[in-house]
Design a protein around this motif. Structure first.
Motif, PDB file in Angstrom:
ATOM      1  N   PRO A   1     -29.928   6.541  16.201  1.00  0.00           N
ATOM      2  CA  PRO A   1     -30.469   7.878  15.871  1.00  0.00           C
ATOM      3  C   PRO A   1     -29.416   8.619  15.854  1.00  0.00           C
ATOM      4  N   ALA A   2     -28.993   9.159  15.109  1.00  0.00           N
ATOM      5  CA  ALA A   2     -27.980  10.550  15.405  1.00  0.00           C
ATOM      6  C   ALA A   2     -28.387  11.595  16.159  1.00  0.00           C
ATOM      7  N   GLN A   3     -29.865  12.167  16.162  1.00  0.00           N
ATOM      8  CA  GLN A   3     -30.178  13.243  16.977  1.00  0.00           C
ATOM      9  C   GLN A   3     -30.443  12.917  18.614  1.00  0.00           C
ATOM     10  N   LEU A   4     -30.708  11.721  18.341  1.00  0.00           N
ATOM     11  CA  LEU A   4     -30.948  11.480  20.355  1.00  0.00           C
ATOM     12  C   LEU A   4     -29.392  11.819  21.096  1.00  0.00           C
ATOM     13  N   HIS A   5     -29.914  13.438  22.016  1.00  0.00           N
ATOM     14  CA  HIS A   5     -28.989  13.457  22.259  1.00  0.00           C
ATOM     15  C   HIS A   5     -27.767  14.706  21.981  1.00  0.00           C
ATOM     16  N   PHE A   6     -28.270  14.743  20.616  1.00  0.00           N
ATOM     17  CA  PHE A   6     -27.249  15.769  19.724  1.00  0.00           C
ATOM     18  C   PHE A   6     -27.077  16.555  20.758  1.00  0.00           C
ATOM     19  N   GLU A   7     -26.084  17.558  21.178  1.00  0.00           N
ATOM     20  CA  GLU A   7     -26.355  18.733  21.100  1.00  0.00           C
ATOM     21  C   GLU A   7     -27.325  18.820  22.659  1.00  0.00           C
ATOM     22  N   GLY A   8     -27.832  18.086  23.324  1.00  0.00           N
ATOM     23  CA  GLY A   8     -28.877  17.717  24.333  1.00  0.00           C
ATOM     24  C   GLY A   8     -30.277  17.783  24.036  1.00  0.00           C
ATOM     25  N   PHE A   9     -30.647  17.181  22.516  1.00  0.00           N
ATOM     26  CA  PHE A   9     -31.639  17.090  21.940  1.00  0.00           C
ATOM     27  C   PHE A   9     -31.871  15.284  22.319  1.00  0.00           C
TER      28      PHE A   9
ATOM     29  N   ASN B   1     -38.706  27.910  25.645  1.00  0.00           N
ATOM     30  CA  ASN B   1     -39.262  27.048  27.412  1.00  0.00           C
ATOM     31  C   ASN B   1     -37.622  25.724  26.511  1.00  0.00           C
ATOM     32  N   ASP B   2     -38.124  24.929  25.606  1.00  0.00           N
ATOM     33  CA  ASP B   2     -37.341  23.674  25.309  1.00  0.00           C
ATOM     34  C   ASP B   2     -36.135  24.139  24.900  1.00  0.00           C
ATOM     35  N   GLY B   3     -35.844  25.579  24.125  1.00  0.00           N
ATOM     36  CA  GLY B   3     -34.597  26.027  23.684  1.00  0.00           C
ATOM     37  C   GLY B   3     -34.189  25.029  22.118  1.00  0.00           C
ATOM     38  N   TRP B   4     -35.661  24.931  21.573  1.00  0.00           N
ATOM     39  CA  TRP B   4     -34.842  24.072  20.475  1.00  0.00           C
ATOM     40  C   TRP B   4     -35.866  23.856  19.272  1.00  0.00           C
ATOM     41  N   THR B   5     -37.292  24.046  19.498  1.00  0.00           N
ATOM     42  CA  THR B   5     -37.951  24.168  18.251  1.00  0.00           C
ATOM     43  C   THR B   5     -38.141  25.732  17.829  1.00  0.00           C
ATOM     44  N   ILE B   6     -38.416  25.544  16.396  1.00  0.00           N
ATOM     45  CA  ILE B   6     -38.433  27.136  15.185  1.00  0.00           C
ATOM     46  C   ILE B   6     -39.930  27.142  15.474  1.00  0.00           C
TER      47      ILE B   6
END
Length: 290
Positions: free
Chosen positions: A96-104, A258-263
């Protein structure tokens, strides 16, 4: 653009002499550049060998989304979706490319209702009848990257929400129709924005598509509120995503502190997104992941 002698081996790795391979192509690029048009760097123009590897990665990515399509249902959690994606990716030999990508922290993005993108799977989030959800899968396979997403409607969905999902797909398809060699990438966003606005929707400005293949995110950045005949020149060998985010209400969005990701949409109204990965060819385009 680095100069190369006509009888030297071509920069693309074909093994052919430059004059028999990319000399004419590079001359065409120089002529566009002389007119003030942004042309792609060689680093994002894929070779035939690279394209084949990326094509295989795209097939894996599509198979993973097919797997999700067969299993997604009301009552499961978004963490269940994450597990489905992780296990199927590994089974097919990918990562999975997203796993740990820039902390995701997860293997997939799951964005429900008023979440525009980058939703983080959770065991506390249960799919309910009437939800709409975007599942965004990205794969690294044999070192090459692919990326696509689909919308899913859970159970009995309100007609206005179903219409949003269908129109978002139409927007993506209309953007794809604009992917042609030696045309400008602004045409993609213009077609998307025109169709969304015609149907009473807005297009998110802050998030867009991206080049992909050798890296997860490459040039160009692909916006969806653009004017025709603007932006980078599309040429054979370029690969990028077409992934407009279409909002029922305002285009304005914010990122969860809070999570820094979800838009999220600023007005709480739903959003829908479909994503495909496309290759610019000599005669048009080829969809590599869907």
């Amino acid at each position: 653009m680095d100069s190369i002698e006509r009888n030297q081996t071509c920069w693309c790795g074909s093994g052919l002499k430059y004059k028999k391979c990319h000399a004419e192509f590079d001359g065409k690029l120089r002529s566009f550049k002389a007119k003030g048009i942004t042309v792609p760097p060689r680093s994002i123009i894929k070779t035939p060998e690279q394209i084949q590897f990326i094509r295989e990665s795209g097939k894996v990515n599509t198979a993973i989304l097919d797997h999700v399509s067969r299993h997604i249902t009301a009552g499961m959690t978004t963490e269940d979706i994450n597990t489905l994606v992780y296990n199927k990716t590994v089974e097919l030999g990918g990562r999975p490319a997203q796993l740990h990508f820039e902390g995701f922290p997860k293997s997939v993005c799951t964005s429900i209702n008023n979440q525009v993108c980058h939703g983080i799977p959770s065991a506390d989030v249960v799919l309910e009848d009437g939800d709409i959800i975007n599942v965004d899968v990205s794969t690294q396979y044999n070192g090459y990257y692919s990326d696509s997403s689909r919308m899913f409607t859970i159970g009995e969905v309100k007609e206005e929400h179903r219409r949003l999902v269908e129109t978002a797909k139409e927007c993506m398809e209309m953007g794809l129709q604009q992917v042609e060699p030696w045309q400008r990438i602004g045409n993609v966003g213009a077609a998307i924005n025109e169709h969304a606005r015609k149907n009473g929707y807005s297009v998110v400005i802050e998030a867009g598509g991206h080049g992909i293949g050798l890296e997860f995110h490459e040039e160009p950045w692909v916006g969806y509120v653009t004017r025709r005949d603007t932006g980078m020149l599309m040429v054979p060998g370029m690969i990028f995503t077409v992934e407009p985010m279409i909002n029922m209400g305002s285009r304005n969005v914010f990122t969860d502190e809070n999570d820094g990701w979800t838009i999220y949409t600023s007005d709480g109204k739903p959003s829908a997104q479909w994503e495909t990965m496309v290759l610019v060819t000599e005669t048009g385009h080829e969809v590599l992941a869907w």
